[in-house]
Motif scaffolding. Sequence first.
Motif, PDB file in Angstrom:
ATOM      1  N   GLU A   1      -5.806   5.815  -6.725  1.00 57.51           N
ATOM      2  CA  GLU A   1      -6.195   7.126  -7.226  1.00 57.51           C
ATOM      3  C   GLU A   1      -5.537   8.180  -6.331  1.00 57.51           C
ATOM      4  OE1 GLU A   1      -7.740   7.932  -9.918  1.00 57.51           O
ATOM      5  OE2 GLU A   1      -8.191   5.878 -10.531  1.00 57.51           O
ATOM      6  N   PRO A   2      -5.203   9.357  -6.870  1.00 61.83           N
ATOM      7  CA  PRO A   2      -4.474  10.360  -6.080  1.00 61.83           C
ATOM      8  C   PRO A   2      -5.120  10.699  -4.732  1.00 61.83           C
ATOM      9  CG  PRO A   2      -4.406  10.954  -8.375  1.00 61.83           C
ATOM     10  CD  PRO A   2      -5.337   9.757  -8.276  1.00 61.83           C
ATOM     11  N   GLU A   3      -6.421  10.860  -4.685  1.00 54.49           N
ATOM     12  CA  GLU A   3      -7.083  11.194  -3.413  1.00 54.49           C
ATOM     13  C   GLU A   3      -6.929  10.073  -2.389  1.00 54.49           C
ATOM     14  OE1 GLU A   3     -11.483  12.395  -1.686  1.00 54.49           O
ATOM     15  OE2 GLU A   3     -11.162  12.368  -3.854  1.00 54.49           O
ATOM     16  N   VAL A   4      -7.052   8.845  -2.843  1.00 56.06           N
ATOM     17  CA  VAL A   4      -6.912   7.690  -1.947  1.00 56.06           C
ATOM     18  C   VAL A   4      -5.457   7.537  -1.524  1.00 56.06           C
ATOM     19  CG1 VAL A   4      -7.273   5.187  -1.733  1.00 56.06           C
ATOM     20  CG2 VAL A   4      -8.928   6.591  -2.996  1.00 56.06           C
ATOM     21  N   ALA A   5      -4.526   7.774  -2.449  1.00 54.48           N
ATOM     22  CA  ALA A   5      -3.099   7.719  -2.114  1.00 54.48           C
ATOM     23  C   ALA A   5      -2.776   8.743  -1.024  1.00 54.48           C
ATOM     24  CB  ALA A   5      -2.248   7.967  -3.357  1.00 54.48           C
TER      25      ALA A   5
ATOM     26  N   LEU B   1       0.828  -1.203   0.000  1.00 52.61           N
ATOM     27  CA  LEU B   1       0.000   0.000   0.000  1.00 52.61           C
ATOM     28  C   LEU B   1       0.867   1.261   0.000  1.00 52.61           C
ATOM     29  CD1 LEU B   1      -3.037   0.487  -0.025  1.00 52.61           C
ATOM     30  CD2 LEU B   1      -2.974   0.580   2.462  1.00 52.61           C
ATOM     31  N   ASP B   2       1.932   1.267   0.783  1.00 53.53           N
ATOM     32  CA  ASP B   2       2.845   2.415   0.830  1.00 53.53           C
ATOM     33  C   ASP B   2       3.461   2.682  -0.543  1.00 53.53           C
ATOM     34  OD1 ASP B   2       2.407   2.691   3.559  1.00 53.53           O
ATOM     35  OD2 ASP B   2       4.317   1.760   4.134  1.00 53.53           O
ATOM     36  N   HIS B   3       3.883   1.612  -1.208  1.00 49.71           N
ATOM     37  CA  HIS B   3       4.515   1.768  -2.519  1.00 49.71           C
ATOM     38  C   HIS B   3       3.544   2.434  -3.498  1.00 49.71           C
ATOM     39  CE1 HIS B   3       7.730   0.840  -5.342  1.00 49.71           C
ATOM     40  NE2 HIS B   3       6.798   0.499  -6.214  1.00 49.71           N
ATOM     41  N   LEU B   4       2.299   2.000  -3.486  1.00 51.36           N
ATOM     42  CA  LEU B   4       1.298   2.602  -4.365  1.00 51.36           C
ATOM     43  C   LEU B   4       0.972   4.033  -3.931  1.00 51.36           C
ATOM     44  CD1 LEU B   4      -1.170  -0.373  -4.914  1.00 51.36           C
ATOM     45  CD2 LEU B   4       0.692   0.398  -6.414  1.00 51.36           C
ATOM     46  N   ALA B   5       0.888   4.262  -2.628  1.00 54.95           N
ATOM     47  CA  ALA B   5       0.562   5.599  -2.122  1.00 54.95           C
ATOM     48  C   ALA B   5       1.636   6.617  -2.493  1.00 54.95           C
ATOM     49  CB  ALA B   5       0.358   5.564  -0.608  1.00 54.95           C
ATOM     50  N   ASN B   6       2.872   6.171  -2.610  1.00 51.56           N
ATOM     51  CA  ASN B   6       3.968   7.057  -2.993  1.00 51.56           C
ATOM     52  C   ASN B   6       3.973   7.370  -4.487  1.00 51.56           C
ATOM     53  OD1 ASN B   6       4.905   7.195  -0.379  1.00 51.56           O
ATOM     54  ND2 ASN B   6       6.389   5.550  -0.650  1.00 51.56           N
ATOM     55  N   ARG B   7       3.080   6.705  -5.228  1.00 54.00           N
ATOM     56  CA  ARG B   7       2.994   6.890  -6.681  1.00 54.00           C
ATOM     57  C   ARG B   7       1.539   7.109  -7.091  1.00 54.00           C
ATOM     58  NH1 ARG B   7       6.622   4.052  -4.727  1.00 54.00           N
ATOM     59  NH2 ARG B   7       8.705   3.877  -5.583  1.00 54.00           N
ATOM     60  N   PRO B   8       0.931   8.200  -6.627  1.00 57.88           N
ATOM     61  CA  PRO B   8      -0.500   8.416  -6.883  1.00 57.88           C
ATOM     62  C   PRO B   8      -0.850   8.356  -8.366  1.00 57.88           C
ATOM     63  CG  PRO B   8       0.439  10.245  -5.616  1.00 57.88           C
ATOM     64  CD  PRO B   8       1.562   9.321  -5.962  1.00 57.88           C
ATOM     65  N   GLY B   9      -1.797   7.492  -8.686  1.00 63.38           N
ATOM     66  CA  GLY B   9      -2.280   7.375 -10.048  1.00 63.38           C
ATOM     67  C   GLY B   9      -1.372   6.615 -11.006  1.00 63.38           C
ATOM     68  N   GLU B  10      -0.163   6.290 -10.573  1.00 63.20           N
ATOM     69  CA  GLU B  10       0.782   5.580 -11.446  1.00 63.20           C
ATOM     70  C   GLU B  10       0.458   4.087 -11.443  1.00 63.20           C
ATOM     71  OE1 GLU B  10       5.473   4.324 -11.352  1.00 63.20           O
ATOM     72  OE2 GLU B  10       4.934   6.267 -10.494  1.00 63.20           O
ATOM     73  N   ARG B  11       0.336   3.512 -12.615  1.00 65.80           N
ATOM     74  CA  ARG B  11       0.080   2.080 -12.743  1.00 65.80           C
ATOM     75  C   ARG B  11       1.402   1.340 -12.582  1.00 65.80           C
ATOM     76  NH1 ARG B  11      -4.139   4.652 -14.485  1.00 65.80           N
ATOM     77  NH2 ARG B  11      -6.106   3.618 -14.970  1.00 65.80           N
ATOM     78  N   VAL B  12       1.498   0.567 -11.501  1.00 65.32           N
ATOM     79  CA  VAL B  12       2.748  -0.105 -11.148  1.00 65.32           C
ATOM     80  C   VAL B  12       2.620  -1.585 -11.497  1.00 65.32           C
ATOM     81  CG1 VAL B  12       4.357  -0.623  -9.273  1.00 65.32           C
ATOM     82  CG2 VAL B  12       3.086   1.540  -9.263  1.00 65.32           C
ATOM     83  N   PRO B  13       3.483  -2.089 -12.378  1.00 65.53           N
ATOM     84  CA  PRO B  13       3.427  -3.506 -12.744  1.00 65.53           C
ATOM     85  C   PRO B  13       3.721  -4.423 -11.555  1.00 65.53           C
ATOM     86  CG  PRO B  13       4.756  -2.261 -14.310  1.00 65.53           C
ATOM     87  CD  PRO B  13       4.489  -1.357 -13.143  1.00 65.53           C
TER      88      PRO B  13
END
Length: 142
Positions: free
Chosen positions: A117-121, A52-64
């Motif tokens: 999504e940026p707001e959720v991140a 979750l942290d990894h995704l939160a640090n990249r708002p909106g970025e699709r991470v493979p």
Amino acid sequence: VAAPADASGNGAPRGGAGAGRDIRWRTGEPNARRADAAALYADLPSTARRFLDHLANRPGERVPVDDLAAALGAAGRSTVAGSLAAFSRGDAPWRGRGLPFLWEEDSATGATVYWLEPEVAGLFRAIREDADRSADDGDAGG
């Protein structure tokens, strides 16, 4: 309710594309959303928190999925699948909001990509910062 990890090896939750499923994390009373996010974050084991942290640090970025596995210090997608399983355990109040992250299959590679999504991140970054401050306060007091 969160979807358990897919056994196909692509690292995706079962149930198809996750597009739009985080709407419940972006709606409702702000204090209730924050309380649910804090409860979810506290309930997660460390690997799922790092996901979750990894995704939160990249708002909106699709991470493979393979990038997520590397960020989690894992050799493969099975660690990502294992961290996703943590989102489907228990009967916590935040369950009614579903998964906070979105996912879909990358049409070019066939691999699953995940994002917040940026707001959720932003919500989960704030929760992480609160948790870090609480941990620092606890360390200072001991």
